[in-house]
Write a protein that holds these residues in place. Structure first.
Motif, PDB file in Angstrom:
ATOM      1  N   UNK A 343       0.910  -1.279  -0.142  1.00 28.88           N
ATOM      2  CA  UNK A 343      -0.051  -0.133   0.136  1.00 28.88           C
ATOM      3  C   UNK A 343       0.756   1.249  -0.064  1.00 28.88           C
ATOM      4  N   UNK A 344       0.508   2.345  -0.509  1.00 33.60           N
ATOM      5  CA  UNK A 344       1.263   3.624  -0.753  1.00 33.60           C
ATOM      6  C   UNK A 344       1.332   4.042   0.804  1.00 33.60           C
ATOM      7  N   UNK A 345       0.586   3.842   1.698  1.00 40.38           N
ATOM      8  CA  UNK A 345       0.786   4.374   2.845  1.00 40.38           C
ATOM      9  C   UNK A 345       1.945   3.824   3.556  1.00 40.38           C
ATOM     10  N   UNK A 394       2.892  11.269  -6.717  1.00 40.83           N
ATOM     11  CA  UNK A 394       2.193  11.933  -8.008  1.00 40.83           C
ATOM     12  C   UNK A 394       1.008  10.807  -8.260  1.00 40.83           C
ATOM     13  N   UNK A 395       1.030   9.717  -8.013  1.00 42.69           N
ATOM     14  CA  UNK A 395      -0.076   8.751  -8.267  1.00 42.69           C
ATOM     15  C   UNK A 395      -1.184   8.892  -7.608  1.00 42.69           C
ATOM     16  N   UNK A 396      -0.842   9.044  -6.269  1.00 42.89           N
ATOM     17  CA  UNK A 396      -1.856   9.084  -5.246  1.00 42.89           C
ATOM     18  C   UNK A 396      -2.536  10.433  -5.571  1.00 42.89           C
ATOM     19  N   UNK A 397      -1.847  11.775  -5.739  1.00 46.99           N
ATOM     20  CA  UNK A 397      -2.700  13.174  -6.026  1.00 46.99           C
ATOM     21  C   UNK A 397      -3.229  12.953  -7.265  1.00 46.99           C
ATOM     22  N   UNK A 525      -3.084   8.606   3.635  1.00 49.12           N
ATOM     23  CA  UNK A 525      -2.964   8.087   2.175  1.00 49.12           C
ATOM     24  C   UNK A 525      -3.486   6.699   2.191  1.00 49.12           C
ATOM     25  N   UNK A 526      -3.757   6.316   0.873  1.00 48.12           N
ATOM     26  CA  UNK A 526      -4.331   4.928   0.455  1.00 48.12           C
ATOM     27  C   UNK A 526      -3.857   3.774   1.467  1.00 48.12           C
ATOM     28  N   UNK A 527      -4.412   3.115   2.214  1.00 47.26           N
ATOM     29  CA  UNK A 527      -4.171   1.878   3.028  1.00 47.26           C
ATOM     30  C   UNK A 527      -4.268   0.543   2.358  1.00 47.26           C
ATOM     31  N   UNK A 528      -4.812   0.375   1.213  1.00 44.63           N
ATOM     32  CA  UNK A 528      -4.901  -0.632   0.410  1.00 44.63           C
ATOM     33  C   UNK A 528      -3.938  -0.728  -0.611  1.00 44.63           C
TER      34      UNK A 528
END
Length: 547
Positions: A343-345, A394-397, A525-528
């Motif tokens: 995950x990103x987080x 960048x991908x999250x935003x 931030x995304x947790x998955x």
């Protein structure tokens, strides 16, 4: 990755956008000599470049919605190339300010949001995450590789060739850009909100200007002052810096009110305020500010240590930073694959821990002689941390918003980068100078080689004028030239050298602390384990989110 040409084009554009700032920093001495100016003059150009980008980034993003992303990308590159060409031919500081700080800056505010939007248009899913990771890695690597390129070119030829090279690269990009997948042009393009653009430019401009000038004018107590017609501006006896920042925040609050008002009336606005109610977007932007603060704070400290304390030239400085460049790039490439499992987080949190660890390792190497192996290890660990963050944010935003909003999200991303960079330079720089000054005053007071009168004279001078970071031999020579006895000058210089190390250690410790504290920003931030996080609406009102 299917469309490799597109990512190469966009990566080249990103590299150019970041490169010349690094080059300018390591080429200051030659630029001063070539343009018959001062270090302060070149620093003004660097500051002005940052100001232009921070002030107009949202406006540049909105122009992408009006003109279309492909057209904006091309226009921005052309403007940027024109600025680079003028910079390469600059006969004096004024032309440099026009070419680099203004024209290149205006070109960058069109290109940076367009790069983010064009990635979204050319890639989907995991390929998009990989593309953002690559672009982030290229940007981070350009910061680290810039001193090598700039140092080599400046040492062997002239700094002007770097800007000529940028013109050539941009020309090639413009020739092959049609190989990218075209982004759809808006059928009913909106009109530019001129009032909103003015409020955004003045608000962000005041904030960034205040932050950048804090090292010269002080955060609260005035160390120096804005001077107009011989009059020092110190409101109520305080530094003008907090007033500039508060004024900028007030203008941004007015911008929020103005935009909400226009949106309620169904009129075109500079920014869709509903975007700021997206939790993952806000988390990505705040984490990006933290990343840039830590990165640029570190890049303020390391050249001081390598060039001022150790006496390395620009090229050798860049080579010493090479381990960081390599690991940044590799981590940025591998980050999306790790995020698909963790995950990103988790990747972002681990990255900040690595940044703190790398800072502590580097801190342990700060001495009058360089421990090369430990220094390289610390840089490598630090680079993994930055690359890991670059691979995610960048991908999250961009994945947090609707595809039609990617230009605006890119503008917010560019604004966050500039705010974080200016904060890092100002805060870490202030900590370094504060630690240097406090340590120097204490050492002078306890130095048995100095008489009480000499101790008082040095302390009074430091209190009144402050300290600059200069090589120890330069300070000793200046003291002797001013009439100080040779033994006293040597004693003061020795204390100053040790105080430099104390200040550098304080600054790197602060970097480590900021890195640890920044983990807090990652909690939303995304947790998955996903390459494309979904937008998550926030129940808080849009107006509250905007402020």
């Amino acid at each position: 990755m299917k469309n490799k040409t597109a990512i190469l084009i966009l990566a080249a554009a990103q590299f150019v956008m970041v490169l010349d700032s690094s080059v300018m920093n390591v080429s200051i001495s030659q630029i001063v000599a070539d343009l018959d100016t001062t270090i302060q003059g070149v620093q003004l150009a660097i500051t002005a470049y940052t100001l232009v980008m921070a002030a107009f980034m949202l406006t540049g993003a909105k122009l992408g919605d009006i003109w279309g992303r492909d057209r904006t990308f091309a226009i921005g590159l052309a403007v940027y190339a024109l600025g680079s060409f003028i910079t390469a031919l600059s006969p004096n500081l004024t032309v440099l300010l026009i070419g680099w700080s203004l024209i290149e800056g205006l070109g960058a505010v069109l290109v940076v949001p367009a790069i983010a939007a064009l990635i979204a248009a050319n890639y989907e899913g995991r390929e998009r995450a990989l593309a953002y990771g690559l672009i982030g890695g290229v940007a981070a690597a350009a910061v680290a590789v810039g001193p090598i390129i700039g140092g080599w070119v400046t040492t062997n030829y002239t700094w002007r060739y770097v800007f000529v090279g940028e013109v050539v690269i941009v020309a090639v990009i413009l020739l092959v850009r049609n190989r990218m997948k075209k982004s759809p042009r808006p059928e009913n393009p909106p009109k530019l909100d001129l009032v909103g653009a003015a409020l955004s430019a003045s608000g962000f401009g005041l904030i960034v200007f205040g932050i950048l000038q804090s090292s010269s004018w002080g955060w609260v107590q005035p160390k120096g002052a804005l001077t107009i017609n011989g009059n020092e501006i110190t409101p109520l006896g305080f530094s003008i810096v907090p007033f500039l920042i508060l004024g900028g925040l007030g203008l941004l609050a007015t911008l929020s009110w103005w935009v909400n008002r226009r949106q309620a009336r169904g009129e075109a606005a500079l920014l869709d305020m509903s975007m700021l109610s997206i939790v993952t977007l806000r988390a990505g932007l705040s984490t990006l500010v933290s990343q840039q603060l830590v990165l640029m704070g570190t890049f303020f400290v390391l050249p001081v240590y390598l060039q001022v304390v150790l006496g390395l030239n620009a090229l050798d400085t860049g080579l010493k930073l090479l381990p960081m460049s390599i690991t940044m790039f590799l981590a940025a490439l591998l980050g999306p694959r790790v995020a698909a499992r963790r995950s990103p987080r988790r990747v972002a949190q681990a990255s900040f821990v690595l940044l703190a660890l790398g800072s502590v390792i580097i801190l342990g190497t700060i001495d009058i002689e360089l421990n090369s192996s430990a220094f390289a290890l610390g840089l490598a660990v630090f680079g993994i941390g930055i690359g890991g963050l670059a691979s995610q944010l960048g991908n999250v935003i961009m994945s947090s918003v609707d595809p039609a909003q990617t230009n605006q999200a890119g503008g917010l991303q560019g604004t966050a980068q500039n705010l974080g960079a200016s904060l890092g330079t100002a805060l870490i720089g202030a900590i370094l100078l504060g630690g240097l000054t406090a340590s120097f005053v204490d050492r002078i007071a306890d130095n048995p080689a100095l008489t009480e009168a000499q101790q008082d004279a040095v302390t009074d001078y430091v209190t009144e004028t402050g300290l600059e970071v200069i090589p120890v031999p330069q300070l000793e020579a200046a003291l002797v030239a001013a009439g100080a006895p040779a033994d006293a000058a040597a004693a003061v210089a020795a204390d100053y050298g040790q105080s430099q190390l104390d200040g550098l250690r304080n600054a790197l410790f602060a970097v480590a602390v900021f890195a640890v504290l920044s983990v807090w920003f990652t909690r939303r931030l995304p947790g998955e384990s996903t390459a494309a996080p979904a937008a998550e609406p926030d129940p808080a009102p849009v107006a509250m989110a905007a402020t």
